[in-house]
Design an enzyme around this catalytic site. Structure first.
Site, mmCIF file in Angstrom:
data_model
loop_
_atom_site.group_PDB
_atom_site.id
_atom_site.type_symbol
_atom_site.label_atom_id
_atom_site.label_comp_id
_atom_site.label_asym_id
_atom_site.label_seq_id
_atom_site.Cartn_x
_atom_site.Cartn_y
_atom_site.Cartn_z
ATOM 1 N N HIS A 1 0.847 -1.204 0.000
ATOM 2 C CA HIS A 1 0.000 0.000 0.000
ATOM 3 C C HIS A 1 0.877 1.247 0.000
ATOM 4 C CE1 HIS A 1 0.616 -1.415 4.133
ATOM 5 N NE2 HIS A 1 0.678 -0.143 4.493
ATOM 6 N N HIS B 1 1.067 5.097 1.103
ATOM 7 C CA HIS B 1 0.484 6.111 1.985
ATOM 8 C C HIS B 1 0.544 7.473 1.287
ATOM 9 C CE1 HIS B 1 0.548 3.882 5.943
ATOM 10 N NE2 HIS B 1 1.496 3.192 5.318
HETATM 11 P P1 AMP Z 1 1.837 0.035 7.396
HETATM 12 O O1 AMP Z 1 2.511 0.212 8.727
HETATM 13 O O2 AMP Z 1 2.531 0.744 6.275
HETATM 14 O O3 AMP Z 1 1.565 -1.418 7.098
HETATM 15 O O4 AMP Z 1 0.449 0.791 7.529
HETATM 16 C C1 AMP Z 1 -0.774 0.161 7.693
HETATM 17 C C2 AMP Z 1 -1.817 1.240 7.771
HETATM 18 O O5 AMP Z 1 -3.081 0.635 7.635
HETATM 19 C C3 AMP Z 1 -1.831 2.008 9.103
HETATM 20 O O6 AMP Z 1 -1.641 3.388 8.845
HETATM 21 C C4 AMP Z 1 -3.226 1.693 9.673
HETATM 22 O O7 AMP Z 1 -3.789 2.818 10.325
HETATM 23 C C5 AMP Z 1 -4.000 1.325 8.439
HETATM 24 N N1 AMP Z 1 -5.119 0.407 8.644
HETATM 25 C C6 AMP Z 1 -5.106 -0.749 9.330
HETATM 26 N N2 AMP Z 1 -6.316 -1.336 9.271
HETATM 27 C C7 AMP Z 1 -7.112 -0.536 8.506
HETATM 28 C C8 AMP Z 1 -8.469 -0.585 8.078
HETATM 29 N N3 AMP Z 1 -9.274 -1.601 8.401
HETATM 30 N N4 AMP Z 1 -8.942 0.424 7.312
HETATM 31 C C9 AMP Z 1 -8.133 1.462 6.975
HETATM 32 N N5 AMP Z 1 -6.861 1.558 7.340
HETATM 33 C C10 AMP Z 1 -6.341 0.594 8.113
#
Ligand code: AMP
Ligand code: ZN
Length: 140
Positions: free
Chosen positions: A100, A102
């Site tokens: 993903h 950001h």
């Molecule tokens: P990473 O540390 O790059 O894997 O970031 C994962 C991101 O996913 C974090 O910023 C979380 O806040 C976000 N996240 C986790 N679960 C969900 C969800 N169900 N819907 C939207 N964002 C999420």
């Protein structure tokens, strides 16, 4: 699709997401725990952990959507800039194992820093080593 992946569940519609854009191969939704107003995640619809695992079509779809959304997000939340980045692998801080991007809106005086702070301590690298690294990458 991976059964125990939260982002695959959002793609499948099994759990709710604040979806802001969708194309054939990519989906964008608001981060549920935002670092800033408008913090958005852009994902491939297929389940892949790392950026390098994406097909070139999926990679294009994800980064095309980032390109399309960044100014729209900036306009929607009145941001001055963005930090756009990927935690590509657990050692880089990736917690959700579905690739993903950001998009984090940035505001003048928001107290954040440049993306350089993500890398930790800056190494002391000689010109010779820089040459070797460049050769190693370009020859790979
Ligand atoms: P990473 O540390 O790059 O894997 O970031 C994962 C991101 O996913 C974090 O910023 C979380 O806040 C976000 N996240 C986790 N679960 C969900 C969800 N169900 N819907 C939207 N964002 C999420
Ligand atoms: Zn997934």
């Amino acid at each position: 699709m991976s059964d125990d992946c939260i982002f695959c569940s959002i793609v499948a519609g099994d759990i709710p997401g604040r979806i802001v854009a969708e194309t054939d191969d990519a989906l964008a939704f608001l981060d549920a725990n935002p670092m800033a107003r408008g913090h958005t995640l852009v994902i491939p619809k297929g389940h892949h952990q790392r950026v390098a695992d994406l097909s070139s079509e999926e990679s294009r779809a994800v980064f095309d959507l980032v390109h399309d959304l960044a100014p729209r997000i900036e306009h929607a939340v009145g941001a001055d800039a963005h930090t756009i980045g990927v935690n590509d692998g657990p050692d880089a801080g990736q917690e959700v194992p579905h690739a993903h991007v950001h998009i984090i809106p940035r505001f003048e005086g928001d107290g954040g820093g440049p993306i350089h702070v993500a890398a930790g301590e800056r190494p002391d690298v000689s010109d010779e080593e820089l040459d070797d690294i460049a050769a190693g990458i370009s020859e790979d």
